[in-house]
Design an enzyme around this catalytic site. Structure first.
Site, mmCIF file in Angstrom:
data_model
loop_
_atom_site.group_PDB
_atom_site.id
_atom_site.type_symbol
_atom_site.label_atom_id
_atom_site.label_comp_id
_atom_site.label_asym_id
_atom_site.label_seq_id
_atom_site.Cartn_x
_atom_site.Cartn_y
_atom_site.Cartn_z
ATOM 1 N N ASP A 117 0.876 -1.167 0.000
ATOM 2 C CA ASP A 117 0.000 0.000 0.000
ATOM 3 C C ASP A 117 0.916 1.221 0.000
ATOM 4 O OD1 ASP A 117 -2.172 1.693 0.087
ATOM 5 O OD2 ASP A 117 -3.138 0.656 1.760
ATOM 6 N N TRP A 118 0.381 2.356 -0.446
ATOM 7 C CA TRP A 118 1.209 3.539 -0.673
ATOM 8 C C TRP A 118 1.826 4.038 0.634
ATOM 9 C CZ3 TRP A 118 0.004 1.360 -4.739
ATOM 10 C CH2 TRP A 118 0.252 1.877 -6.015
#
Length: 802
Positions: free
Chosen positions: A219-220
Site C-alpha cells: 500500500d502507498w
C-alpha cells in the site's frame, strides 16, 4: 534487454507516485491508478487527492454488494477496464475485500460485506472481468486492515480461527477463483508483524498455500524496511522513496543480509507483470475516454445502482404513481452524495440530481432543502428547516406525499478516519421528526456507505437504502421511486439498533496500536444470529414491489461424505410485477464443544422472474461449506454431525429447510475456557476479558502502546514521537498547518483534508517523508527520532549538517 543487478533493485520500487521503474528504458513503465469503482488517474506531481482526470464513478463496493449479483461486479469491472485502457492504466488498485468488522469503519464503503463468502465471490468476478480486458487487478488490503484509526501503526490481533474463517477467507476465494495479477499488502501489523514484512502472510499463506504467483505491492507508503519486505515476499514498493529505500537495499545486498536470489525472484515477478499488462508503446499516443464511452458507462453505472438499492421497508407507499405531486425535502436530493471520500474519489462530469430526475420521470416536484449537508458540525439552519416544515404542512393539506432524502455526509465517513457514532446527523433527525409530525405520509430515501441508527424507522412508511449509488444517483432514485425499476437489493451487512449492540464495540477504533479482535469469529450476523440479538434490519434483508414463494427443497444426497452436494428448490414470482429475488443458502451447524456460529452463508443466486413465472434453483455446496479451521492441524476440517440446510430470503427469513448427515472428522476441540466467556453477555455486548482473549489468541498480546525513549524508530508515527520530542511537536504543527494552507479554500472537516491530516499524524515518519516528493528531507525524520530517543544534540547535528 537483460537487467543488471542494480536495474533489478530499481525495479522493486516505484518511479514517482504512480509508475513502475523503466530501468533506463529497458522495460516499459506501467501506470497504476486508484480504483476500485472508477479511475482516479492523476498527473505524477499532483498533490491534491481529488484533482484527477474525469472518469465514470460507478457505485462503490458497499452498493454493488447489495446487488448480490456477480454479474453486476463483472459489468462494473469490464466498463472500468475500458476507461483504464483509454487512459493507459495497466493496474487498477482494487477490489477491496476487507471484512466489515464494525459499521463504524470510515472506509467500509470501499468494501463489500461483513460476510467473507459473499465478498470473495463478488471480488473474484470483478477480477476476472477486469483482467479479461487486459488490465491487472490489485486485490487489497491484505490483511486485517479493518479500521482507519491508526491504520499505519496498529497491530490487528486475530486468533487463528477468526483469521482463517473470517478475515482471510474472502482473499482466499478471490485469489483462487479470480487469480489477481497483484495483491496489495496493507499498512497495519498483523499479529505483531507489519503486513509488508509478514512472511507467514505473504509467502506461507498467499503463495505456498493458495498458489498465488503474481506481484505483491505495498500500500502507498506501507513499506518502511525494503529489505525485510522483499525477504517476506513483497515485490514492489509503491510509491518510489526517492532512492532512500533502494540505497538501503543495495547496502543490504552488499552486506549479505539479503540475497541476490531474493532480488531476482521479486524482479522476475514484476517483469512478468510488465510483459503481460504494460500498454504497448504504439498506443500511447491514443489517449482519453471518449464521449461515447462516457455515455455507455453512465448507463452501466445507473443499471448497477438500480439493481443494488435495498427497499428496507414499505407499507405500499412506493412506488409513487406516474405524474403524482410530491414534496422532496433534504439537501442530499440536490447535492447528492454518491461516492466516498479518499483515494477512491472520482472526478465526474455533472449529472442530474434526484429533483431533476424525478421531474424527468413525469413527477410534479416541489423541493425544500431543509438542512445543510456540507459540514459534520450538524448545525441546524433555522430558516431552511422552517421552510421545509411549512412546505410539509402545505403538502399534508393537499394530500401530497413527502420524500425525505437523508443519510451520512462525506465529512462523517471516509478514508483515514472512523466514525465515533452510528447516529444520523442531528440536524437531519430533528428536521425529519418535525416534518413527519406535520405530514406522516413520508418515505426516507437513505444515502450512506454503511449502516446508521434509524430511530425514525417506525415513523416512516418506506425506507429505500441507496447506499452510495455512483454518478447516476439521481436517475437511479427516480427509476426506483416511480416503479420503472423494481428494487431487488439485499443487505450485505447487518443494521444494528445501536452501537451498543456491535460485538466489537469495546475493541474497535480506540486510541491504541494494540487492537484485539476479542469477538473472534462472532462478527456481523454470525454474532447477532448466534446470540439472538435483535437488529433493525438483518443480513440479507430486502423487499420488492412483488412477492416470491419458495418450494420443493431437494438435496442430491442425505448423507454427505465429501465432494459436492446440489441443493435444489423452486422460486416463484407470486406478485403482479417483474422482479428479482436473491436466494440465500445457509448451513446451520450442529451443537459442538468448540466455538462455532449458528448459521453461515454458503451459497446464493439472483433470479429474475416475470409475474407468475417460476424457476428451479440449483446451488452447490462442498466440504468447505461444513468446515472450520483446526489450528492444531493447520487446515480446514469437516466435523461430522447433523447439519440443517436453509433456503432463505435473509438470515432471519428462512423459507425451506432439510437435515443433512455429514460424515467427516470426529472432531473434539477443547474450547471450554473460551466458551465460558463467549456465551455470556452483560446485557448489551460480549463480555471478554483480556485473559480470556489471551487463551483464545494462544499467545501473549502485544504492547506497542508502551513507548519509551531509546526505542523509537522511523516506524513510529509523528503523533507518537511528539509526546517525547519538542522537535517532533514543531514538525507536527508545521505539517498540519501546511495542509491547511495547501487546502485554504476547503473546510477543515473536508474529507480530503481529514485524510491527509490523519496520514501525517498517524503514518510512520518514514512514510510521511518518503511521500513528500522531496519537500521534506529524510534527515528531518532521522532528527525527530533522535530527539524522541533523548539525543537532542545529535538531532541538531542531523538537521544542520548533511
Amino acid at each position: 534487454m537483460e537487467l543488471s543487478p542494480d536495474d533489478k533493485i530499481l525495479l522493486l520500487t516505484g518511479k514517482g507516485l504512480w509508475h513502475t521503474n523503466d530501468c533506463g528504458k529497458k522495460l516499459p513503465s506501467m501506470l497504476l491508478s486508484d480504483g476500485p469503482h472508477g479511475l482516479r488517474r492523476q498527473e505524477e506531481n499532483e498533490l491534491e487527492n481529488n484533482a484527477s482526470y474525469p472518469a465514470t464513478c460507478f457505485p462503490p463496493a458497499c452498493t454493488v454488494a447489495s446487488s448480490w449479483d456477480t454479474d453486476a461486479a463483472a459489468e462494473l469491472a469490464s466498463a472500468l477496464a475500458d476507461e483504464a485502457l483509454a487512459e493507459h492504466v495497466s493496474v487498477v488498485l482494487g477490489p477491496g475485500v476487507n471484512i466489515k468488522r464494525s459499521p463504524l469503519c470510515g472506509r467500509n464503503f470501499e468494501y463489500f460485506s461483513e460476510d467473507p463468502f459473499l465478498s470473495g465471490k463478488l471480488a473474484a468476478s470483478y477480477i476476472r472481468a477486469l483482467q479479461k480486458k487486459g488490465v491487472a487487478a490489485s486485490l487489497k488490503h491484505f490483511a486485517g486492515n479493518n479500521q482507519e484509526t491508526r491504520r499505519q501503526t496498529s497491530n490487528s490481533q486475530i486468533d487463528e480461527r477468526a483469521l482463517r474463517e473470517i478475515y482471510l477467507a474472502a482473499f482466499e476465494t478471490a485469489v483462487k477463483e479470480g487469480k489477481p495479477a497483484t495483491v496489495m499488502a496493507s499498512y497495519n501489523r498483523l499479529n505483531g508483524t507489519y503486513a509488508c514484512e509478514n512472511k507467514t502472510l505473504l509467502t506461507g499463506i498467499l503463495r505456498n498455500e493458495w498458489g498465488f504467483d503474481g506481484v505483491v505491492i505495498s500500500d502507498w507508503g506501507a513499506c518502511t524496511d525494503l529489505p525485510a519486505c522483499i525477504q517476506a515476499g513483497m515485490d514492489l514498493e509503491m510509491p518510489g522513496s526517492g532512492s532512500i529505500h533502494t540505497t538501503r537495499l543495495m547496502q543490504a545486498v552488499k552486506q549479505g543480509t539479503i540475497s541476490e536470489a531474493d532480488i531476482d525472484k521479486a524482479a522476475s515477478r514484476i517483469e512478468k507483470l510488465v510483459q503481460t499488462y504494460a500498454v504497448p508503446g504504439e498506443k500511447l499516443h491514443e489517449t482519453g475516454i471518449s464521449p461515447a464511452l462516457f455515455e455507455k458507462n453512465h448507463l452501466t453505472a445507473k443499471d448497477i445502482a438500480c439493481r443494488s438499492a435495498v427497499l428496507l421497508q414499505n407499507d405500499g407507499m412506493l412506488p409513487l404513481k406516474q405524474g403524482q405531486d410530491v414534496l422532496v425535502i433534504g439537501s442530499l436530493a440536490e447535492r447528492m452524495r454518491f461516492q466516498g471520500g479518499g483515494s477512491s474519489h472520482i472526478h465526474t462530469a455533472a449529472t442530474k440530481n434526484a429533483v431533476e430526475a424525478l421531474a424527468d420521470c413525469g413527477m410534479h416536484v416541489r423541493y425544500a432543502g431543509g438542512y445543510t449537508s456540507v459540514t459534520c458540525k450538524q448545525i441546524t439552519d433555522t430558516a431552511l428547516a422552517e421552510q421545509a416544515v411549512a412546505a410539509a404542512r402545505e403538502a399534508a393539506a393537499e394530500h401530497m406525499p413527502i420524500l425525505f432524502f437523508g443519510g451520512l455526509t462525506d465529512s462523517i465517513e471516509g478514508e483515514g478516519f472512523d466514525r465515533r457514532t452510528l447516529s444520523l446527523p442531528e440536524n437531519q433527525l430533528t428536521l425529519f421528526n418535525a416534518v413527519q409530525k406535520a405530514n406522516p405520509d413520508i418515505a426516507f430515501i437513505s444515502f450512506s456507505g454503511s449502516p446508521f441508527e434509524m430511530p425514525f424507522a417506525d415513523k416512516t412508511r418506506a425506507i429505500l437504502q441507496m447506499y452510495l449509488p455512483g454518478q447516476a444517483a439521481g436517475e437511479a432514485c427516480a427509476a426506483l421511486i416511480t416503479g420503472r425499476v423494481n428494487p431487488s437489493g439485499k443487505l450485505a451487512e447487518t443494521f444494528p439498533f445501536s452501537v451498543d449492540d456491535v460485538p466489537c464495540r469495546d475493541w474497535f477504533g480506540k486510541n491504541t496500536d494494540d487492537v484485539e479482535y476479542r469477538e473472534s469469529i462472532f462478527t456481523g450476523y454470525r454474532y447477532y444470529d448466534t446470540f439472538k440479538i435483535p437488529v433493525l434490519f438483518p443480513f440479507g434483508h430486502g423487499l420488492s414491489y412483488t412477492t416470491f414463494s419458495y418450494s420443493s427443497l431437494h438435496l442430491s444426497t442425505q448423507v454427505f461424505t465429501g465432494g459436492t452436494l446440489t441443493v435444489s428448490f423452486t422460486v416463484k414470482n407470486t406478485g403482479t410485477v417483474t422482479g428479482a429475488e436473491t436466494v440465500q443458502l445457509y448451513v446451520q451447524n450442529p451443537p459442538c464443544s468448540c466455538l462455532r456460529t449458528k448459521r453461515e452463508l454458503r451459497a446464493f443466486a439472483k433470479v429474475y422472474l416475470e409475474p407468475g413465472a417460476q424457476r428451479q434453483i440449483d446451488l452447490t455446496l462442498d466440504e468447505r461449506s461444513f468446515s472450520l479451521y483446526d489450528k492444531k492441524e493447520r487446515e480446514f476440517i469437516m466435523p461430522s454431525g447433523t447439519y440443517t440446510i436453509l433456503a432463505a430470503a435473509s438470515i432471519a427469513d428462512c423459507r425451506l429447510k432439510a437435515e443433512l448427515t455429514v460424515k467427516g472428522t470426529e472432531y473434539e476441540c477443547d474450547d471450554r475456557a473460551a466458551l465460558s466467556c463467549y456465551f455470556r453477555r452483560d446485557g448489551s455486548h460480549l463480555e471478554v476479558t483480556e485473559e480470556q482473549f489471551r487463551i483464545l489468541y494462544g499467545r501473549e498480546t502485544s504492547s506497542f502502546d508502551v513507548l519509551k525513549k531509546g526505542t523509537f524508530t522511523v516506524q513510529n508515527s509523528l503523533q507518537q514521537l511528539a509526546e517525547y520530542s519538542h522537535l517532533a511537536g514543531i514538525v507536527k504543527w508545521a505539517a498540519v498547518h501546511g495542509v491547511y494552507l495547501m487546502f485554504r479554500k476547503r473546510r477543515r472537516d473536508d474529507p480530503e483534508v481529514l485524510m491527509m491530516i490523519s496520514g501525517i499524524l498517524e503514518g510512520t515518519v518514514d512514510s510521511v517523508v518518503c511521500q513528500s516528493k522531496g519537500i521534506v528531507p529524510y534527515r528531518i525524520a532521522e532528527a525527530v527520532v533522535l530527539s524522541a530517543n533523548g539525543h537532542p544534540f545529535k538531532a541538531f547535528k542531523k538537521l544542520v549538517w548533511r
